[in-house]
Design an enzyme around this catalytic site. Structure first.
Site, short mmCIF file in Angstrom:
data_model
loop_
_atom_site.label_atom_id
_atom_site.label_comp_id
_atom_site.label_asym_id
_atom_site.label_seq_id
_atom_site.Cartn_x
_atom_site.Cartn_y
_atom_site.Cartn_z
N LYS A 110 0.78 -1.55 -0.16
CA LYS A 110 0.29 -0.37 0.48
C LYS A 110 1.10 1.69 -0.36
O LYS A 110 0.16 1.79 -0.91
CB LYS A 110 -0.87 0.00 1.63
N SER A 144 0.13 -9.65 -0.59
CA SER A 144 0.64 -8.43 -0.44
C SER A 144 0.75 -7.54 1.03
O SER A 144 1.50 -6.65 0.65
CB SER A 144 -0.25 -8.36 -0.71
#
Length: 380
Positions: free
Chosen positions: A57, A299
């Site tokens: 992110k 992720s």
């Protein structure tokens, strides 16, 4: 599903050129995360759990803030996040000297809240889901004139996440699997790789599949089920990301919660890699995706220690399959279907020597010896 107001850039679109521009911005701040071949899974892993702040992110957050600075926008930034986007915004704001406010839902992992406060950002907790936190953050942005930075439905954020695809491309996969929450990661990776002929497949959890339903035309707002993958619990996917995913993704695979839990534990025990629930989602979907050179994006790795300890004590993963032996070709007798070839060769009985004196000479015909190649000696 309401389409208006979900993206800070309205109807703005994003392309491959934006991903390349994001790469040129981020290379000065973020290292290239490693690739790892998980041999027991038969998949390459892109380890974004080793990224700054422990999640991919930060790529989108930093690219959006750098692009805003280039445009002369120096307003304080506010965002809504389940944790990883908030940490990315906090780290980027710290590096660039920008004020940041993050709105996180109640029940967000404490390790993510601690990561946000560590970098000096203000934390406001509101609501029990990302969508409730999102509505409150938009309200604060309009009230105080902050710049709202979406976690996924922003062209600069999508372009930043797409730099993962640029880093994967040199490893020549034939299919890349990415987790989907709001769709920013899947959109960016697909933008970077589809032009190179790579299949991109999304992964979602059963009951947390808003993007898969939206692509099929089901626009109902259904509360997502409770899941270990808290980072992808989004009730309404982005408008911009929905269009990109519908156009670029080859498929979306739905994973059961039990599969996700088992994969996370196997990843820790067999590959010595710590991932959060959403981080193990793409790998859990890998067994349902065909491909010779598969790559799954891990992720994020920001999981609470108590949650990880509970999983390790409760989940007993099945033993992995034994590796298959690659045959170099069938034996001639076996290929001809001769069952006798498998039987042991009989050995002739030795007859006692008769009427042989010590001076008797026995001539035995010898087969000609083929000349052997001479091996050269090398000095190392």
């Amino acid at each position: 599903m309401p389409d208006t107001g979900r993206t800070s850039a309205g109807e703005a679109d994003v392309g491959v050129a934006d991903v390349l521009a994001a790469q040129s911005r981020l290379r000065r701040f973020l290292p290239v995360t490693p690739m790892h071949h998980a041999e027991r899974f038969g998949v390459m892993l892109k380890l974004e759990n080793l990224q700054r702040t422990g999640s991919y992110k930060v790529r989108g957050a930093l690219n959006a803030m750098l692009a805003a600075r280039e445009r002369g926008d120096d307003r304080p930034v506010i965002c809504a996040s389940a944790g990883n986007h908030a940490q990315g915004v906090a780290w980027a704001a710290y590096r660039l000297g920008v004020q940041a406010i993050t709105v996180m839902p109640h029940g967000a992992p404490q390790t993510k809240i601690a990561g946000v406060t560590h970098w000096g950002a203000t934390v406001r907790q509101h609501g029990d889901s990302y969508d409730e936190a999102y509505a409150f953050a938009r309200q604060l942005a309009e009230q105080y004139g902050y710049r709202f930075l979406s976690a996924f439905d922003d062209p600069d954020v999508i372009a930043g996440q797409g730099t993962i695809g640029i880093e994967i491309a040199p490893h020549a996969p034939d299919v890349v699997i990415v987790p989907i929450g709001g769709g920013g990661l899947a959109s960016g990776v697909a933008l970077a790789l589809k032009s190179q002929g790579v299949r991109v497949v999304g992964a979602q959890v059963e009951g947390v599949d808003s993007m898969a339903r939206a692509i099929r035309g089901d626009l109902r707002e259904i509360d997502p089920a409770r899941s270990l993958a808290d980072g992808v619990r989004v009730k309404v996917p982005g408008f911009l990301t929905r269009r990109l995913c519908a156009r670029l993704l080859d498929d979306v695979v739905i994973v059961r919660e039990a599969e996700l839990r088992e994969t996370l534990v196997r990843l820790a025990l067999e590959e010595n890699l710590i991932a959060e629930g959403a981080g193990a989602l793409a790998l859990a979907a890998g067994r349902r995706v065909a491909g010779r050179r598969k790559c799954a994006v891990v992720s994020g790795g920001n999981i609470d220690a108590a949650t990880l300890a509970q999983l390790l004590s409760e989940v007993r993963p099945r033993p992995p399959r034994k590796p298959r032996r690659r045959s170099r070709g069938p034996e001639p007798a076996a290929a001809a279907g001769d069952g006798a070839a498998r039987k042991p060769i009989p050995v002739a009985k030795r007859r006692p020597a008769a009427n042989l004196s010590p001076t008797t000479t026995v001539s035995v015909p010898m087969a000609p010896i083929a000349p052997q190649p001479v091996e050269e000696e090398f000095t190392w």
